[in-house]
Structures are given as C-alpha cells and as structure tokens.
Scaffold this motif. Structure first.
Motif, PDB file in Angstrom:
ATOM      1  N   PRO A 148      -9.668   4.601  63.735  1.00  0.00           N
ATOM      2  CA  PRO A 148      -9.649   4.096  65.112  1.00  0.00           C
ATOM      3  C   PRO A 148      -8.574   4.700  65.997  1.00  0.00           C
ATOM      4  CG  PRO A 148      -8.917   2.417  63.545  1.00  0.00           C
ATOM      5  CD  PRO A 148      -9.492   3.529  62.749  1.00  0.00           C
ATOM      6  N   ASP A 149      -7.394   4.989  65.459  1.00  0.00           N
ATOM      7  CA  ASP A 149      -6.338   5.558  66.287  1.00  0.00           C
ATOM      8  C   ASP A 149      -6.716   6.948  66.789  1.00  0.00           C
ATOM      9  OD1 ASP A 149      -4.828   3.296  65.925  1.00  0.00           O
ATOM     10  OD2 ASP A 149      -3.541   4.149  64.370  1.00  0.00           O
ATOM     11  N   ALA A 150      -7.446   7.704  65.984  1.00  0.00           N
ATOM     12  CA  ALA A 150      -7.822   9.063  66.364  1.00  0.00           C
ATOM     13  C   ALA A 150      -9.092   9.102  67.211  1.00  0.00           C
ATOM     14  CB  ALA A 150      -8.008   9.923  65.116  1.00  0.00           C
ATOM     15  N   PHE A 176     -11.186   4.651  55.076  1.00  0.00           N
ATOM     16  CA  PHE A 176     -10.323   3.804  55.883  1.00  0.00           C
ATOM     17  C   PHE A 176      -9.039   4.555  56.178  1.00  0.00           C
ATOM     18  CE2 PHE A 176      -7.310   0.399  56.727  1.00  0.00           C
ATOM     19  CZ  PHE A 176      -8.040  -0.494  57.500  1.00  0.00           C
ATOM     20  N   ALA A 177      -8.940   5.141  57.387  1.00  0.00           N
ATOM     21  CA  ALA A 177      -7.784   5.955  57.764  1.00  0.00           C
ATOM     22  C   ALA A 177      -6.869   5.151  58.673  1.00  0.00           C
ATOM     23  CB  ALA A 177      -8.239   7.236  58.447  1.00  0.00           C
ATOM     24  N   SER A 178      -6.202   4.180  58.107  1.00  0.00           N
ATOM     25  CA  SER A 178      -5.319   3.298  58.860  1.00  0.00           C
ATOM     26  C   SER A 178      -4.297   2.709  57.897  1.00  0.00           C
ATOM     27  CB  SER A 178      -6.120   2.172  59.526  1.00  0.00           C
ATOM     28  OG  SER A 178      -5.271   1.185  60.074  1.00  0.00           O
ATOM     29  N   THR A 179      -3.148   2.311  58.451  1.00  0.00           N
ATOM     30  CA  THR A 179      -2.127   1.662  57.619  1.00  0.00           C
ATOM     31  C   THR A 179      -2.177   0.148  57.734  1.00  0.00           C
ATOM     32  OG1 THR A 179      -0.515   1.878  59.411  1.00  0.00           O
ATOM     33  CG2 THR A 179      -0.557   3.631  57.757  1.00  0.00           C
ATOM     34  N   LYS A 180      -3.187  -0.384  58.406  1.00  0.00           N
ATOM     35  CA  LYS A 180      -3.290  -1.834  58.603  1.00  0.00           C
ATOM     36  C   LYS A 180      -3.838  -2.490  57.336  1.00  0.00           C
ATOM     37  CE  LYS A 180      -3.763  -1.485  63.612  1.00  0.00           C
ATOM     38  NZ  LYS A 180      -4.616  -1.728  64.793  1.00  0.00           N
ATOM     39  N   ASN A 202      -1.155   7.824  53.684  1.00  0.00           N
ATOM     40  CA  ASN A 202      -0.115   8.302  52.772  1.00  0.00           C
ATOM     41  C   ASN A 202       0.925   7.229  52.465  1.00  0.00           C
ATOM     42  OD1 ASN A 202      -0.843  11.176  52.546  1.00  0.00           O
ATOM     43  ND2 ASN A 202      -0.371  11.251  54.729  1.00  0.00           N
ATOM     44  N   TYR A 203       0.861   6.087  53.151  1.00  0.00           N
ATOM     45  CA  TYR A 203       1.954   5.134  53.148  1.00  0.00           C
ATOM     46  C   TYR A 203       1.744   3.889  52.279  1.00  0.00           C
ATOM     47  CZ  TYR A 203       3.913   7.718  57.102  1.00  0.00           C
ATOM     48  OH  TYR A 203       4.443   8.701  57.908  1.00  0.00           O
ATOM     49  N   ILE A 204       0.511   3.570  51.938  1.00  0.00           N
ATOM     50  CA  ILE A 204       0.272   2.253  51.330  1.00  0.00           C
ATOM     51  C   ILE A 204      -0.553   2.336  50.045  1.00  0.00           C
ATOM     52  CG2 ILE A 204       0.533   0.900  53.447  1.00  0.00           C
ATOM     53  CD1 ILE A 204      -2.502   1.035  53.825  1.00  0.00           C
ATOM     54  N   LEU A 205      -0.358   3.384  49.262  1.00  0.00           N
ATOM     55  CA  LEU A 205      -1.157   3.550  48.045  1.00  0.00           C
ATOM     56  C   LEU A 205      -0.976   2.405  47.052  1.00  0.00           C
ATOM     57  CD1 LEU A 205      -1.150   6.531  49.280  1.00  0.00           C
ATOM     58  CD2 LEU A 205      -1.538   7.268  46.911  1.00  0.00           C
ATOM     59  N   PRO A 206       0.254   2.044  46.648  1.00  0.00           N
ATOM     60  CA  PRO A 206       0.391   0.958  45.667  1.00  0.00           C
ATOM     61  C   PRO A 206      -0.180  -0.366  46.167  1.00  0.00           C
ATOM     62  CG  PRO A 206       2.445   2.184  45.861  1.00  0.00           C
ATOM     63  CD  PRO A 206       1.567   2.626  46.989  1.00  0.00           C
ATOM     64  N   ALA A 207       0.042  -0.663  47.442  1.00  0.00           N
ATOM     65  CA  ALA A 207      -0.465  -1.921  48.001  1.00  0.00           C
ATOM     66  C   ALA A 207      -1.986  -1.948  47.984  1.00  0.00           C
ATOM     67  CB  ALA A 207       0.048  -2.112  49.425  1.00  0.00           C
ATOM     68  N   CYS A 208      -2.603  -0.823  48.311  1.00  0.00           N
ATOM     69  CA  CYS A 208      -4.071  -0.766  48.319  1.00  0.00           C
ATOM     70  C   CYS A 208      -4.649  -0.908  46.918  1.00  0.00           C
ATOM     71  CB  CYS A 208      -4.546   0.533  48.968  1.00  0.00           C
ATOM     72  SG  CYS A 208      -4.327   0.568  50.755  1.00  0.00           S
ATOM     73  N   ILE A 209      -3.977  -0.324  45.938  1.00  0.00           N
ATOM     74  CA  ILE A 209      -4.427  -0.483  44.553  1.00  0.00           C
ATOM     75  C   ILE A 209      -4.335  -1.945  44.144  1.00  0.00           C
ATOM     76  CG2 ILE A 209      -3.811   0.027  42.151  1.00  0.00           C
ATOM     77  CD1 ILE A 209      -3.154   2.892  43.095  1.00  0.00           C
ATOM     78  N   ALA A 210      -3.315  -2.635  44.637  1.00  0.00           N
ATOM     79  CA  ALA A 210      -3.140  -4.054  44.306  1.00  0.00           C
ATOM     80  C   ALA A 210      -4.269  -4.923  44.851  1.00  0.00           C
ATOM     81  CB  ALA A 210      -1.802  -4.555  44.844  1.00  0.00           C
ATOM     82  N   ILE A 211      -4.925  -4.483  45.940  1.00  0.00           N
ATOM     83  CA  ILE A 211      -6.028  -5.273  46.505  1.00  0.00           C
ATOM     84  C   ILE A 211      -7.393  -4.777  46.044  1.00  0.00           C
ATOM     85  CG2 ILE A 211      -4.701  -5.967  48.527  1.00  0.00           C
ATOM     86  CD1 ILE A 211      -6.302  -3.882  50.147  1.00  0.00           C
ATOM     87  N   GLY A 212      -7.410  -3.804  45.118  1.00  0.00           N
ATOM     88  CA  GLY A 212      -8.668  -3.399  44.520  1.00  0.00           C
ATOM     89  C   GLY A 212      -9.202  -2.034  44.899  1.00  0.00           C
TER      90      GLY A 212
END
Length: 310
Positions: A148-150, A176-180, A202-212
C-alpha cells in the motif's frame, strides 16, 4: 479448465536484482543470470522472485521482462530452484501477456501488483482485476502484491480473503509488503488454511513467524543472505532470542543503507555488487532510479556493513 497447481514452497524466497549492462543500464545483461542463480543456490535459496520491485520489472519493456523470465527459468531449472514472476505494473493487456508467458515457461507462481493508475477503489474492483489476470494463466498460483505505501492501494486484506472465496481458483494468497504487524496478523488469520501470506518486510521476520507465517521475500537477502537465513532458521526452531539478536543486526544494515537514500533499493544494489557479487555483473539501476555506484565507492558504508555481517 485445468486446476491450478498449489504453491507449496516454504522458506525464504530470493529477490533478484535486474541484470543490466554497466552504469547506463540501457541493455540487459542476461549472461549474468546463470551465475546469479548459482549464487542464490550456494546460499541455500531454493526459490527466486524475478521482475519484482528490486528486479526493476516496472522499468523494463514487456519484451525485456520476457527475456529475463526466460533466462531465469533456464537457470533455475539447472539449480533445482522455483521461480516466481512478477507480472504487474503496466497496462492490463500487457499484464495478461506476461502472465500467459509465465505459465508457458512453467513458473511456479506469478505475483501481480494492482493497477497502478486506474486504481482499484474497492475490494471487489481488485478481485475483478485479478480474475482477469488469472484467466491468462489459470494453472499457475497467483499472488496479489499488497504494497500500500508504494502503490496507494490500501485495501483491507481481511475483507479481500473473505470476499474472494473460490472466485479465483488459482489464487494462492498475497505478498504482504508492510511492517504493520497487526494487519499482517489479521490477514494470516483470515487466510487460514486456504491462502498463503508471504511477508516481504526486512524488519519483522521473527514476529511474523510467531504468528504463523512460514514464507518470506525479504529484499535484504542479496546483501545479507547468511543473516536472513539465520533469522529464519533460529525463529523456526524456537530460538527466539537468537532470532531477535540477528534481526536487530539486520535492521542496522538496512538503516545504514537508508542513511544514504530512503529508497534503499539502488543503494543496496550498488553495495551488493561491490561487497558480495563483484564477479557477477548485474549492472546499475535504470533511470529514473538514482545510480549510487560512485557514492558507495567513496563512502565507508561497505566496510561498516562488512563488519556488521561478520
């Protein structure tokens, strides 16, 4: 109609830069692709996205994009890699041509941006658009490129998943190309077992893995392949503290690049050429993107990033 093949790949997908000749970037350098594919293979990347944002697909003609896709298809086959072809970013007729071509070369999936000028105003508009694209490559999994930002198309992906249902049989999911992270979490929940959410941040890899989330397209793999693989492997194995430490290190790398230009892509390409792939001539970025070869050569950025990657 033949049923589409499901996109079953899980892991980290490499995002390939466009291969141009020299500083002018006026012509393709297809001869670089076999070595580039080998570089990815040696760094354990079994899938590659071509003609995407970092692949400058939207800066190439349709014929050039077809040439690049053909060359990657050949190289990927030799390296036992899957390829995903980004087909969006132009008028619908050309998008459909590129989708049909991707099917003809047995691409493992296609990725599609929304219409960039006549933008989809509603989720139904987007579904109708993607259905047109899917009809040109009905056997290939289709992923919607949600950035969405782009693109300025900020439609709700939860509503998208709920509304699309079975209307596009080949729909595999979204990039999903967003850090939200909150929006990503809701999208993953709405996708359930029917669709896939592939994350590009590039910023939220571990968090995203935690949500599946189990599949990623981080652009930083070109400059930090071992670091990205380390984050993924640590988080997937449950070693969150190690994953977080590596993630913070990666953030430092990205922040170093963005200090030169908030549009990190041309800076990253210049540093990647100089630091990691000096023998693979992928060339410079094509106008209107800036060329940072001389800036990178004169800066302390390369040595600083080298230290971070050790």
């Amino acid at each position: 109609m033949t049923n589409p093949v499901k996109f079953s790949f899980k892991g980290v997908i490499a995002t390939a830069f466009a291969p141009f000749e020299g500083r002018s970037a006026e012509r393709l350098n297809l001869s670089a692709i076999p070595e580039y594919a080998k570089y990815f293979a040696e760094n354990h990347f079994k899938a590659v996205l071509v003609n995407g944002t970092y692949g400058e697909g939207m800066a190439m003609t349709v014929d050039e994009r077809i040439q690049v896709a053909n060359a990657w298809a050949e190289a990927a086959e030799r390296n036992n890699q899957q390829i995903i072809v980004q087909v969006g970013g132009t008028n619908l007729q050309d998008v459909k041509t590129l989708a049909a071509h991707a099917q003809s070369i047995n691409a493992n999936a296609i990725l599609c941006l929304p219409e960039l000028y006549y933008k989809s105003k509603t989720v139904q508009d987007l579904i109708d658009y993607l259905a047109e694209v899917a009809a040109s490559a009905p056997t290939v999994p289709l992923f919607y490129y949600h950035s969405p930002d782009a693109t300025g198309v900020a439609l709700n992906m939860v509503e998208f998943f709920k509304k699309v249902g079975d209307t596009i049989p080949s729909l595999g999911g979204i990039k999903f190309a967003s850090t939200k992270l909150d929006e990503c979490t809701l999208a993953v929940k709405a996708a359930a077992d029917k669709f896939r959410v592939v994350v590009a941040s590039n910023y939220i890899l571990p968090a995203c893995i935690a949500i599946g989330v189990d599949t990623f397209m981080p652009t930083s793999i070109n400059i930090a392949p071992k670091l990205v693989n380390g984050i993924y492997d640590s988080a997937m194995s449950g070693d969150i503290s190690s994953a977080q430490a590596l993630q913070l290190k990666l953030v430092d790398v990205i922040n170093g690049l963005s200090a030169i230009d908030k549009n990190v892509m041309p800076v990253m390409k210049a540093v990647t050429r100089r630091l990691l792939m000096p023998t693979i001539d992928i060339g410079s970025t094509r106008k209107p993107l800036k060329n940072y070869d001389s800036v990178v050569a004169k800066s302390q950025l390369v040595s600083a990033i080298t230290n971070l990657l050790q």
